[in-house]
Design a protein around this motif. Structure first.
Motif, PDB file in Angstrom:
ATOM      1  N   UNK A   8       0.833  -1.212   0.000  1.00 11.90           N
ATOM      2  CA  UNK A   8       0.000   0.000   0.000  1.00 11.90           C
ATOM      3  C   UNK A   8       0.865   1.257   0.000  1.00 11.90           C
ATOM      4  N   UNK A   9       0.671   2.094  -0.993  1.00  7.68           N
ATOM      5  CA  UNK A   9       1.346   3.403  -1.062  1.00  7.68           C
ATOM      6  C   UNK A   9       2.860   3.316  -0.993  1.00  7.68           C
ATOM      7  N   UNK A  10       3.428   2.244  -1.542  1.00 11.57           N
ATOM      8  CA  UNK A  10       4.877   2.025  -1.389  1.00 11.57           C
ATOM      9  C   UNK A  10       5.690   2.996  -2.259  1.00 11.57           C
ATOM     10  N   UNK A  11       6.657   3.638  -1.618  1.00  9.54           N
ATOM     11  CA  UNK A  11       7.581   4.524  -2.343  1.00  9.54           C
ATOM     12  C   UNK A  11       9.008   4.109  -2.020  1.00  9.54           C
ATOM     13  N   UNK A  25       6.610   4.436  -6.871  1.00 10.63           N
ATOM     14  CA  UNK A  25       6.031   5.727  -6.510  1.00 10.63           C
ATOM     15  C   UNK A  25       4.586   5.564  -6.021  1.00 10.63           C
ATOM     16  N   UNK A  26       4.429   5.452  -4.718  1.00  8.25           N
ATOM     17  CA  UNK A  26       3.094   5.309  -4.095  1.00  8.25           C
ATOM     18  C   UNK A  26       2.293   4.180  -4.735  1.00  8.25           C
ATOM     19  N   UNK A  65      10.706   4.941   1.326  1.00  7.49           N
ATOM     20  CA  UNK A  65      10.406   6.292   1.803  1.00  7.49           C
ATOM     21  C   UNK A  65       8.970   6.429   2.280  1.00  7.49           C
ATOM     22  N   UNK A  66       8.149   5.399   2.043  1.00  9.21           N
ATOM     23  CA  UNK A  66       6.765   5.483   2.510  1.00  9.21           C
ATOM     24  C   UNK A  66       5.987   4.240   2.143  1.00  9.21           C
ATOM     25  N   UNK A  67       4.826   4.085   2.797  1.00  6.40           N
ATOM     26  CA  UNK A  67       3.943   2.971   2.472  1.00  6.40           C
ATOM     27  C   UNK A  67       4.149   1.760   3.360  1.00  6.40           C
ATOM     28  N   UNK A  68       3.410   0.695   3.066  1.00  5.79           N
ATOM     29  CA  UNK A  68       3.489  -0.502   3.908  1.00  5.79           C
ATOM     30  C   UNK A  68       3.441  -1.770   3.048  1.00  5.79           C
ATOM     31  N   UNK A  69       3.998  -2.854   3.613  1.00  7.30           N
ATOM     32  CA  UNK A  69       3.907  -4.174   2.978  1.00  7.30           C
ATOM     33  C   UNK A  69       3.496  -5.156   4.069  1.00  7.30           C
ATOM     34  N   UNK A  70       2.413  -5.890   3.843  1.00  2.00           N
ATOM     35  CA  UNK A  70       2.068  -6.940   4.802  1.00  2.00           C
ATOM     36  C   UNK A  70       2.114  -8.284   4.100  1.00  2.00           C
ATOM     37  N   UNK A 233       1.652   0.801 -10.164  1.00  6.34           N
ATOM     38  CA  UNK A 233       0.841  -0.262 -10.767  1.00  6.34           C
ATOM     39  C   UNK A 233      -0.415   0.423 -11.306  1.00  6.34           C
ATOM     40  N   UNK A 234      -0.482   0.578 -12.636  1.00  8.02           N
ATOM     41  CA  UNK A 234      -1.558   1.401 -13.212  1.00  8.02           C
ATOM     42  C   UNK A 234      -2.827   0.597 -13.477  1.00  8.02           C
ATOM     43  N   UNK A 235      -2.694  -0.733 -13.546  1.00  9.99           N
ATOM     44  CA  UNK A 235      -3.886  -1.563 -13.720  1.00  9.99           C
ATOM     45  C   UNK A 235      -3.575  -2.966 -13.210  1.00  9.99           C
TER      46      UNK A 235
END
Ligand SMILES: Nc1ncnc2c1ncn2[C@@H]1O[C@H](COP(=O)(O)OP(=O)(O)OP(=O)(O)O)[C@@H](O)[C@H]1O
Length: 331
Positions: A8-11, A25-26, A65-70, A233-235
């Motif tokens: 989620x929102x990974x940068x 990028x996010x 720099x941001x976001x999360x991974x579970x 990830x655009x799609x």
């Protein structure tokens, strides 16, 4: 669709002399449990960086720099040293690009297998390790006796790739990530490797993530596909849906690039233009300079991703809400 991995929102940034390069990028991305998911996109779109982050293996000077991974509900970023050792290879393993070259050229395969086991698990006797390796080598259709006693240079490229796949399964991971698993191999060997991967996936119930720029690979092997463009990830969606009814103009172009037996190859068109310079991103949607549907909003605002209840997701101004994703674009 039960998620095994949720990004989620990974940068992810790499500080460069010319500025901060955002390789991811996010980005949002889900790997469903028990499926083969492909992550596809042109070279440099961020596939390997995203996968390395899932593996907690971003190389210095890169940083999250941001976001999360579970992973199975656990926060991957906050794993301590011991947990991380168990996470890597026992939960998730990765066959890196050109993995055949990762084998130690001066050690027999048997010794390399024992060393890998020892680095991660103390609970196996040497006999148990070799027996397990034998089973896995047999599984990837190699002669265990011959291969265990060989040095890497005594094996072909396709054999070494199968050895690496066997290595990735040694510690019974839930997820195996394969980065361009067949790129360096001839077409017959590629088909053979995919056959083996599908069998492993089915028999061992292993979730797989395939990173590839080859859309033909996606068609052959995946259940679900995510499309990466300039770090996002655009799609993403079910593979059949993505080929039959691609939504994002970039996906549509990628899918059209698959060669067909019945088509006049001379009429196949590549994607005009090239991916953006990650150090100098255009404003708005990063794809707009190459997009035939681009309008004023695309040049100003990056689209927000919309999600349909059926599990399709797309980030494009042509689809302002989930209902609009269901519409078939006719133009
Ligand atoms: N260690 C690093 N240092 C600096 N930049 C990096 C590093 N690793 C990746 N990058 C940059 O991040 C961007 C994404 O690269 P990445 O390898 O993730 O893309 P990819 O889609 O996997 O491409 P390929 O299919 O060519 O491997 C590229 O611009 C790349 O140059």
């Amino acid at each position: 669709m039960e998620p095994l991995v949720e990004v989620r929102g990974l940068t992810i940034e790499f500080p460069m002399r010319a500025g901060l390069l955002r390789a991811v990028n996010e980005a949002d991305f889900v790997i469903p449990k028990g499926q083969i998911t492909a992550l596809v996109g042109e070279s440099g779109s961020g596939k390997s960086t995203m996968a390395s982050a899932i593996m907690r293996a971003i190389s210095v000077p890169g940083r999250v720099a941001g976001g999360s991974i579970t992973f199975d509900g656990r926060d991957v970023m906050s794993l301590g040293k011991k947990e991380l050792q168990a996470y890597k290879w026992e939960q998730v393993s990765m066959v890196f690009q050109a993995a055949q070259n990762a084998l130690n050229p001066v050690a027999r395969i048997k010794d390399q297998i024992i060393e890998t086991f020892r680095a991660h698990s103390k609970s196996y006797t040497e006999k148990q390790m070799v027996d397990k390796a034998r089973n896995l080598l047999d599984y990837v259709r190699l002669d265990p006796d011959r291969v265990l006693n060989s040095f890497p240079h005594e094996l072909s490229g396709g054999m070494k790739q199968r050895v690496m796949i066997a290595f990735s399964l040694l510690l019974d991971p839930q997820l195996v990530i394969l980065d361009e698993p067949t790129t360096a191999l001839d077409v017959i060997t590629q088909a053979y490797i995919f056959d083996i991967l599908k069998k492993i996936h089915k028999d061992m119930n292993i979730t797989m993530l395939l990173l590839t720029h080859d859309i033909g690979v996606v068609a052959k092997a995946a259940d679900r596909v995510g499309v990466m463009y300039a770090g996002n990830v655009v799609e993403a969606g079910d593979v059949y849906d993505m080929f039959k009814r691609p939504k994002h103009p970039y996906t549509a172009k990628l899918m059209k690039a698959v060669p067909s037996l019945y088509e006049d190859v001379s009429e196949r068109k590549g994607i005009p233009g090239s991916p953006p310079d990650l150090l100098n991103m255009p404003p708005g949607c990063p794809f707009h300079p190459r997009c035939e549907y681009a309008h004023a909003k695309c040049k100003e605002q990056n689209p927000i991703k919309v999600y349909t209840p059926a599990g399709h997701e797309v980030a494009c101004h042509l689809y302002p809400n989930p209902e609009s994703v269901a519409e078939v674009r006719t133009s």
